[in-house]
Design a protein around this motif. Structure first.
Motif, PDB file in Angstrom:
ATOM      1  N   GLU A  49       0.908  -1.179   0.014  1.00 10.80           N
ATOM      2  CA  GLU A  49      -0.042  -0.018   0.006  1.00 10.80           C
ATOM      3  C   GLU A  49       1.037   1.258   0.022  1.00 10.80           C
ATOM      4  N   LEU A  50       1.948   1.394   0.883  1.00 13.42           N
ATOM      5  CA  LEU A  50       2.701   2.297   0.829  1.00 13.42           C
ATOM      6  C   LEU A  50       3.607   2.774  -0.312  1.00 13.42           C
ATOM      7  N   VAL A  51       4.109   1.758  -1.194  1.00 14.37           N
ATOM      8  CA  VAL A  51       4.564   1.961  -2.337  1.00 14.37           C
ATOM      9  C   VAL A  51       3.606   2.403  -3.472  1.00 14.37           C
ATOM     10  N   ALA A  52       2.492   1.838  -3.337  1.00 14.25           N
ATOM     11  CA  ALA A  52       1.596   2.227  -4.534  1.00 14.25           C
ATOM     12  C   ALA A  52       1.078   3.760  -4.356  1.00 14.25           C
ATOM     13  N   SER A  53       0.792   4.160  -2.964  1.00 12.06           N
ATOM     14  CA  SER A  53       0.296   5.338  -2.879  1.00 12.06           C
ATOM     15  C   SER A  53       1.338   6.373  -3.045  1.00 12.06           C
ATOM     16  N   VAL A  54       2.872   6.086  -2.745  1.00 10.23           N
ATOM     17  CA  VAL A  54       3.607   7.192  -2.868  1.00 10.23           C
ATOM     18  C   VAL A  54       4.052   7.081  -4.356  1.00 10.23           C
ATOM     19  N   GLU A  55       3.800   6.007  -5.083  1.00 10.12           N
ATOM     20  CA  GLU A  55       4.257   6.260  -6.597  1.00 10.12           C
ATOM     21  C   GLU A  55       3.109   6.981  -7.177  1.00 10.12           C
ATOM     22  N   ALA A  56       1.720   6.895  -6.629  1.00 11.13           N
ATOM     23  CA  ALA A  56       0.721   7.539  -7.260  1.00 11.13           C
ATOM     24  C   ALA A  56       0.817   8.945  -6.971  1.00 11.13           C
ATOM     25  N   ALA A  57       1.351   9.228  -5.764  1.00 13.27           N
ATOM     26  CA  ALA A  57       1.367  10.867  -5.234  1.00 13.27           C
ATOM     27  C   ALA A  57       2.490  11.356  -6.098  1.00 13.27           C
ATOM     28  N   ARG A  58       3.580  10.795  -6.378  1.00 13.45           N
ATOM     29  CA  ARG A  58       4.876  11.310  -6.889  1.00 13.45           C
ATOM     30  C   ARG A  58       4.703  11.537  -8.207  1.00 13.45           C
ATOM     31  N   THR A  59       3.725  10.682  -9.008  1.00 18.83           N
ATOM     32  CA  THR A  59       3.634  10.843 -10.344  1.00 18.83           C
ATOM     33  C   THR A  59       2.248  11.867 -10.844  1.00 18.83           C
ATOM     34  N   GLY A  60       1.821  12.399  -9.826  1.00 27.99           N
ATOM     35  CA  GLY A  60       0.524  13.305 -10.026  1.00 27.99           C
ATOM     36  C   GLY A  60      -0.756  12.485 -10.197  1.00 27.99           C
ATOM     37  N   SER A  61      -0.885  11.649  -9.092  1.00 30.57           N
ATOM     38  CA  SER A  61      -2.340  10.975  -9.395  1.00 30.57           C
ATOM     39  C   SER A  61      -3.012  10.816  -8.032  1.00 30.57           C
ATOM     40  N   PRO A  62      -3.133  11.723  -7.287  1.00 23.49           N
ATOM     41  CA  PRO A  62      -3.480  11.828  -5.812  1.00 23.49           C
ATOM     42  C   PRO A  62      -4.670  10.972  -5.669  1.00 23.49           C
ATOM     43  N   GLY A  63      -5.702  11.010  -6.692  1.00 27.75           N
ATOM     44  CA  GLY A  63      -6.921  10.175  -6.288  1.00 27.75           C
ATOM     45  C   GLY A  63      -6.556   8.660  -6.153  1.00 27.75           C
ATOM     46  N   ILE A  64      -5.493   7.915  -7.126  1.00 24.74           N
ATOM     47  CA  ILE A  64      -5.135   6.841  -6.789  1.00 24.74           C
ATOM     48  C   ILE A  64      -4.555   6.579  -5.276  1.00 24.74           C
ATOM     49  N   ALA A  65      -3.483   7.590  -5.087  1.00 26.60           N
ATOM     50  CA  ALA A  65      -2.941   7.664  -3.645  1.00 26.60           C
ATOM     51  C   ALA A  65      -3.965   7.427  -2.597  1.00 26.60           C
ATOM     52  N   TRP A  66      -4.571   8.541  -2.637  1.00 24.16           N
ATOM     53  CA  TRP A  66      -5.729   8.550  -1.406  1.00 24.16           C
ATOM     54  C   TRP A  66      -6.874   7.579  -1.459  1.00 24.16           C
ATOM     55  N   GLY A  67      -7.202   7.118  -2.690  1.00 24.44           N
ATOM     56  CA  GLY A  67      -8.164   6.048  -2.724  1.00 24.44           C
ATOM     57  C   GLY A  67      -7.741   4.775  -2.509  1.00 24.44           C
ATOM     58  N   ASN A  68      -6.496   4.673  -2.633  1.00 20.16           N
ATOM     59  CA  ASN A  68      -5.694   3.137  -2.223  1.00 20.16           C
ATOM     60  C   ASN A  68      -5.666   3.419  -0.495  1.00 20.16           C
ATOM     61  N   ILE A  69      -5.542   4.191  -0.123  1.00 20.83           N
ATOM     62  CA  ILE A  69      -5.573   4.604   1.495  1.00 20.83           C
ATOM     63  C   ILE A  69      -6.953   4.333   2.151  1.00 20.83           C
ATOM     64  N   VAL A  70      -7.811   4.864   1.678  1.00 20.32           N
ATOM     65  CA  VAL A  70      -9.164   4.790   2.246  1.00 20.32           C
ATOM     66  C   VAL A  70      -9.955   3.629   1.823  1.00 20.32           C
ATOM     67  N   GLY A  71      -9.449   3.205   0.350  1.00 16.99           N
ATOM     68  CA  GLY A  71     -10.362   2.016   0.039  1.00 16.99           C
ATOM     69  C   GLY A  71      -9.693   0.634   0.580  1.00 16.99           C
ATOM     70  N   SER A  72      -8.256   0.787   0.943  1.00 21.29           N
ATOM     71  CA  SER A  72      -7.698  -0.529   1.675  1.00 21.29           C
ATOM     72  C   SER A  72      -8.303  -0.733   3.137  1.00 21.29           C
ATOM     73  N   ASN A  73      -8.560   0.429   3.785  1.00 19.27           N
ATOM     74  CA  ASN A  73      -9.295   0.699   5.233  1.00 19.27           C
ATOM     75  C   ASN A  73     -10.629  -0.071   5.234  1.00 19.27           C
ATOM     76  N   LEU A  74     -11.358   0.215   3.955  1.00 18.44           N
ATOM     77  CA  LEU A  74     -12.758  -0.034   3.645  1.00 18.44           C
ATOM     78  C   LEU A  74     -12.479  -1.593   3.428  1.00 18.44           C
ATOM     79  N   ALA A  75     -11.822  -2.115   2.514  1.00 15.93           N
ATOM     80  CA  ALA A  75     -11.550  -3.402   2.237  1.00 15.93           C
ATOM     81  C   ALA A  75     -11.335  -4.225   3.648  1.00 15.93           C
ATOM     82  N   ASN A  76     -10.315  -3.802   4.418  1.00 16.53           N
ATOM     83  CA  ASN A  76      -9.955  -4.303   5.592  1.00 16.53           C
ATOM     84  C   ASN A  76     -11.379  -4.545   6.514  1.00 16.53           C
ATOM     85  N   SER A  77     -12.134  -3.306   6.709  1.00 12.81           N
ATOM     86  CA  SER A  77     -13.189  -3.451   7.932  1.00 12.81           C
ATOM     87  C   SER A  77     -14.341  -4.064   7.414  1.00 12.81           C
TER      88      SER A  77
END
Length: 320
Positions: A49-77
């Motif tokens: 999750e960390l690498v996917a979000s950092v790579e997305a943020a670094r390349t100008g895709s904040p939707g993927i970065a924050w969507g991964n964080i929030v979506g992963s917690n939704l998937a977990n819960s």
């Protein structure tokens, strides 16, 4: 689609090798099992999750970065807890759930308030990372002074132990280092391919990057937690499965959210601010309600969690 799938596979394999190599190197360096569990395993299992979000943020895709964080917690819960509870009703230690689940709820509310007003700043990222360090310190103190399993981070590490009995097999130091380095290389490559594939998929099917992050990326990067939690449930260690989810949620918010905020401060897309985060807050409240009304998450409650997740996925697909 091929590069997206390849990115998932390489990222998950790399994460597995990273954890195995890091644990064995730490053991050879004389680190205690407690410190290994709270740091190496905790950080290592959140690496995809960390690498996917950092790579997305670094390349100008904040939707993927924050969507991964929030979506992963939704998937977990919802997805993981719901599936594990269907296999075996999940024992809910009220103290850890109220404390660790409550912390995740508070941080989620703060993230939603900030995203809805000022936007994400470097200061917010630093505050999240500082809170993570404080929480790790507390978890270390709690495990040394209180009964085993006093924190979600212990249970997160224990879930890996339950699902992989060969984790601590003795290996030469050079081989452990080689596995660690190879795992890091694969994670970096897999994260890059995953983000590239996700951006291409979003353009191809007309979905926003935020929705791709909330659904496809989040499910893919949550697969390791799903596997370890399901195995723990099959082996009767339901409390371990719950702790694995709570620990992962805290790491996703504080570690990945903190690093993402520091690297790429700015606004969070509306799909996440107006939908993903409110649903995550409601989910956290629902879990606390389950804890208040009984000492386990029953099968029918697990079915409710799973149904909510499926409805959320359907909504995202219909709304594109």
């Amino acid at each position: 689609m091929l590069i997206l799938t390849l990115g998932f596979v390489v990222l998950i394999v790399g994460g597995e090798l990273l954890v195995r190599g890091a644990v064995r190197v730490a053991e050879r360096a004389g680190m205690s099992q407690l410190l290994i569990g709270l740091t190496i395993v905790g950080f290592g299992t959140s690496a995809p999750e960390l690498v996917a979000s950092v790579e997305a943020a670094r390349t100008g895709s904040p939707g993927i970065a924050w969507g991964n964080i929030v979506g992963s917690n939704l998937a977990n819960s919802l997805l993981i807890l719901g599936t594990a509870s269907l296999i075996l009703p999940m024992v809910v230690p009220r103290g850890p759930l109220w404390r660790d689940g409550g912390l995740a709820l508070i941080v989620t509310v703060v993230l939603w308030l900030v995203a809805s007003t000022t936007g994400i700043t470097v200061a917010i990222g630093v505050a999240f990372l500082t809170l993570l360090v404080c929480y790790l310190g507390y978890a270390y103190w709690a495990e040394r002074t209180q009964p085993v399993g006093a924190s979600a981070l212990h249970e997160k590490a224990e879930s890996l132990e339950v699902s992989d009995t060969h984790l601590h097999d003795v290996q030469p130091l050079w081989r452990a280092i080689l596995v660690l380095v190879f795992g890091i290389i694969l994670i970096v490559m897999g994260g890059r391919w995953l983000v590239e594939g996700a951006v291409d998929l979003a353009r191809l099917v007309g979905m926003s990057e935020a929705v791709i992050g909330l659904t496809v990326i989040a499910i893919g990067t949550s697969l390791p937690e799903l596997v370890t939690s399901v195995i723990a449930a099959y082996k009767g260690a339901s409390a371990v499965a719950l702790g694995n989810v709570l620990g992962s949620n805290i790491f996703n918010l504080l570690l990945i959210g903190g690093v993402t905020a520091v690297i790429a401060p700015g606004t969070i897309p509306g799909e996440i601010t107006n939908f993903g985060l409110p649903v995550l807050i409601a989910t956290a409240l629902l879990l606390l309600l389950f804890a208040a009304t009984g000492r386990k998450i029953t099968r029918w409650e697990g079915a409710i969690l799973l149904a909510i997740y499926l409805m959320m996925l359907a909504y995202n697909l219909v709304a594109v």
